[in-house]
Each structure stands twice: as structure tokens, then as C-alpha cells.
Design an enzyme around this catalytic site. Structure first.
Site, PDB file in Angstrom:
ATOM      1  N   HIS A  91      48.313 -17.644   8.429  1.00 52.20           N
ATOM      2  CA  HIS A  91      47.805 -17.338   7.091  1.00 52.20           C
ATOM      3  C   HIS A  91      48.958 -17.147   6.127  1.00 52.20           C
ATOM      4  CE1 HIS A  91      44.057 -16.349   9.269  1.00 52.20           C
ATOM      5  NE2 HIS A  91      43.464 -16.604   8.117  1.00 52.20           N
ATOM      6  N   LYS A 151      48.285 -11.946   3.226  1.00 48.92           N
ATOM      7  CA  LYS A 151      47.214 -11.413   4.074  1.00 48.92           C
ATOM      8  C   LYS A 151      47.699 -10.145   4.763  1.00 48.92           C
ATOM      9  CE  LYS A 151      43.754 -12.708   7.523  1.00 48.92           C
ATOM     10  NZ  LYS A 151      42.662 -12.168   6.673  1.00 48.92           N
TER      11      LYS A 151
END
Length: 237
Positions: A142, A146
Site C-alpha cells: 500500500h 496507510k
């Protein structure tokens, strides 16, 4: 017409607002967030759920841990369905969602793409066939913004694997990488002595999650009170 409130002002809430015009069955009743959203600026904005006025059929929650629990309690007392894609929730958040499900339809999922729901079903099937023989691992990639690692999706995939293995089986190793602006990539690997199987999903736009949330919401408001998953919505359960 489904009267919907968007709870949150982050990236995902913004994409839900941006995609809502493509779903004519929705009427935007308002946006609830601490700061005014950049998307949907023409909508009624409220800094607190308690400031909402008028009837609400559905609340779509993309906030932070703690906010989801508050939303669940509000929906339970106001008769509104709640759909949440917030990850990193704690026990109190999940308790609030479970309690709300006694009164209203509730759907929580760490990933609202149809592809991830299918990937989860394929992982279950593969684990059932090969799980006792294979070394299973999960990779999640990600963007650097995040906050939770492993991702909620990776943890959910790990739970799917464990549900199909014996009680004393090893929990799949999860490798989390946070770099650049990667939207989300998940791979489950099954390593056997002579071969390796990988099942992967890559999101190329956040709109896949936003549109998934809006589609799931259309389904959720037609359900009885209860606690639902994406597999229920898509018929994979």
C-alpha cells in the site's frame, strides 16, 4: 430513493462522493466530518452525527477507529443501515457494529472491491485443497500514508486460510510494504515442493472501492437487520 450520509472526509469518503452521481438511486443527505470535505462541497456538512437532521436510510463510513463505533451506535438508535470500510478497528468498534446488527443491517469489510471478494473465495477453495501441504504466505502493498499494517484485507485473507486449516496449523506469514502511492495489492502464495500457486489482486483506482461501497449500499438497505459481509452481498457465502 436511498437517503445516504457519508461519514468521513478522507480519500475514500471523497471518492464515494465523487462517484455518487453515477448512482441515481441515492440522495445525499449530508456529510459528517471534522473538517469540510473537498468533494461534495454543495452537500450539507455536519461536524457531528448529533447535528444531523432529517431521515437517513444508510450511512457509509470511511473514518478512523473510534469513529466507526460512534457511527454504529448512531445508526442503531436512528434506524439507518451502516456500511463501513474503515480498517484498523478495535474491539469496541466491532462490538458496536455487532450490537447495531441486532437493530439494523450492518456490513463491514476491509475491502469493498468485488475482485477481493472473489479472491477470498478462491483462497478458501485453494486452502481447502492444498492447505495442509503448502507453505502459505500473504503479501500486502500500500501507499506510504496507510496507517495500519498488515492491512485489514491481509488480515481477513489470513482468517480465511485459518478457517480451513486444522487448529494447530501455523498462521500465514504476512509481509507488509508501504511505499509510494500504491493503492493496494494483495497476493496469497501457496508453496509446494515442486510448484507454487499465487492468487493476486491489484487495485488500479480507489474508485473500485468507492463504487463497491455504493453498490453494496444499494443491496444492504434491502436487507433485514443483521451482520453481513461482502460474500453475502455478492453471493459468495
Amino acid at each position: 430513493m436511498t437517503r445516504v450520509v457519508i461519514h468521513g472526509a478522507g480519500r475514500m469518503a471523497g471518492r464515494v462522493l465523487a462517484n455518487m452521481p453515477a448512482f441515481p438511486g441515492y440522495e445525499l443527505a449530508g456529510v459528517v466530518s471534522r473538517s469540510r470535505p473537498t468533494e461534495g462541497t454543495e452537500a450539507n456538512w455536519f461536524q457531528s452525527l448529533e447535528n444531523l437532521n432529517g431521515p437517513v436510510d444508510l450511512l457509509i463510513d470511511f473514518t478512523l477507529p473510534g469513529g466507526t463505533g460512534a457511527a454504529a451506535r448512531w445508526c442503531s438508535s436512528h434506524g439507518a443501515a451502516i456500511l463501513s470500510g474503515t480498517t484498523g478497528l478495535d474491539g469496541e468498534d466491532f462490538k458496536a457494529l455487532k450490537d447495531a446488527a441486532l437493530q439494523v443491517p450492518v456490513l463491514w469489510a476491509p475491502n469493498l472491491s468485488q475482485g477481493i471478494a472473489l479472491l477470498s473465495a478462491l483462497v478458501r477453495q485453494t486452502t481447502r485443497a492444498l492447505g495442509e501441504q503448502a507453505d502459505i504466505s500473504i503479501t500486502d502493498l500500500h501507499h506510504v500514508h496507510k496507517l495500519d499494517a498488515p492491512s485489514g484485507t491481509a488480515l481477513a485473507l489470513s482468517s480465511v486460510v485459518m478457517e480451513e486449516l486444522t487448529v494447530d496449523a501455523d498462521v500465514p506469514e504476512i509481509s507488509s510494504v508501504r511505499e509510494g502511492e500504491i493503492i493496494g495489492e494483495h497476493t496469497v502464495s501457496f508453496r509446494l515442493p515442486e510448484e507454487e500457486i499465487e492468487i493476486s489482486h491489484r487495485a488500479v483506482s480507489r474508485d473500485v472501492f468507492a463504487r463497491g461501497a455504493l453498490r453494496a449500499g444499494e443491496w444492504l438497505v434491502r436487507q433485514e437487520a443483521g451482520y453481513y459481509a461482502t460474500g453475502d452481498w455478492l453471493g459468495f457465502s
